[in-house]
Design an enzyme around this catalytic site. Structure first.
Site, PDB file in Angstrom:
ATOM      1  CB  CYS A  72      -0.900  -0.005   1.234  1.00 52.32           C
ATOM      2  SG  CYS A  72      -1.899   1.495   1.418  1.00 52.32           S
ATOM      3  CB  CYS A 190      -3.100   3.673  -5.627  1.00 55.66           C
ATOM      4  SG  CYS A 190      -4.283   2.760  -4.591  1.00 55.66           S
TER       5      CYS A 190
END
Length: 270
Positions: A72, A190
């Site tokens: 992440c 992302c």
């Protein structure tokens, strides 16, 4: 029994990294945690992301993992420095938008970066950006809602919201292509966004080069395991254990769709 590698994300986005890890390290066991009960991290404040990252790392350490991948970008930016200080003996690998590789690849010198607001506003990202100052023009696009839409589509298969958001975000960035003044390279900052790459490629055009960091993270994980002889033996193929803090069915559907893994998902309540 060989120790597993821990992987976590705020939701299903980290499956794009897990897919690359599986390809690079096919004999390793993995424990994947989707913190779906607190997703998406990119739209949370930094204190919340830090608290959740610490809780998940603490749990995975309790499972005796031999390495841990923070799949992440937002969590990496917010927490990896502190977590490395708290767990000095753990091979802890993070992800970050691949700005330097994009500079090397771009011919027009105009690079798009799609990421969450949490990533773009972080000190870590600003340092990455500063390191590439003068080497290219970066068009930074905060993609509000996109990670959440990708999460929501996992269980339903409905991509209409994803397509609408991708259309809006790509349009906001300007012109794409290989001509002067056009964006010829797009960084997916992302881990959720590679799961929408089929839609993004249609919108950006076939000439645009896409960069995500799944393969780079997988290679770095291999490098971190080798010096200490922590790599698994070459048989049998590794296993994946899946856990979520909410929406277990969504993670199960996503793992089946993007990894070809059909496995039950455990529910974690911390």
């Amino acid at each position: 029994m060989d120790r597993a590698i821990g992987v976590f994300d705020s939701g299903i986005g980290g499956l794009s990294v897990l897919r690359a890890l599986q390809a690079e390290l096919p004999y390793e066991d993995f424990i994947y945690i989707a913190d779906s009960g607190h997703a998406p991290y990119g739209e949370r404040d930094i204190e919340h992301v830090l608290a959740r990252s610490r809780a998940i790392v603490h749990y995975l350490v309790s499972q005796n993992v031999k390495a841990l991948v923070m799949a992440c970008n937002t969590a990496t930016a917010a927490a990896i420095a502190l977590l490395r200080a708290e767990h000095p003996g753990l091979a802890l690998i993070g992800v970050e938008p691949a700005l330097k590789p994009a500079v090397a690849l771009s011919q027009t010198g105009r690079i798009g970066v799609m990421a969450t607001r949490g990533t773009l506003s972080s000190d870590k990202f600003q340092a990455l950006l500063a390191a590439q100052a003068g080497k290219a023009t970066f068009i930074l696009q905060p993609c509000d809602g996109l990670a959440h839409a990708i999460e929501a589509s996992a269980g339903t298969g409905d991509a209409s919201k994803i397509i609408a958001l991708c259309t809006n975000h790509i349009s906001a960035m300007g012109r794409f292509g290989t001509e002067t003044g056009q964006i010829d390279t797009l960084v997916l900052g992302c881990t959720h966004y590679p799961l929408a790459s089929e839609h993004l490629r249609v919108l950006a055009g076939p000439e645009v080069q896409f960069i995500d960091n799944g393969e780079a993270v997988a290679r770095q994980t291999r490098r971190r395991l080798l010096p200490d002889s922590l790599m698994a033996a070459n048989a049998p193929p590794g296993r994946i254990s899946l856990f979520a803090t909410s929406q277990t069915q969504a993670l199960q559907a996503a793992a089946q769709r993007w990894l070809g893994v059909s496995a039950p998902v455990g529910l974690l309540s911390f």
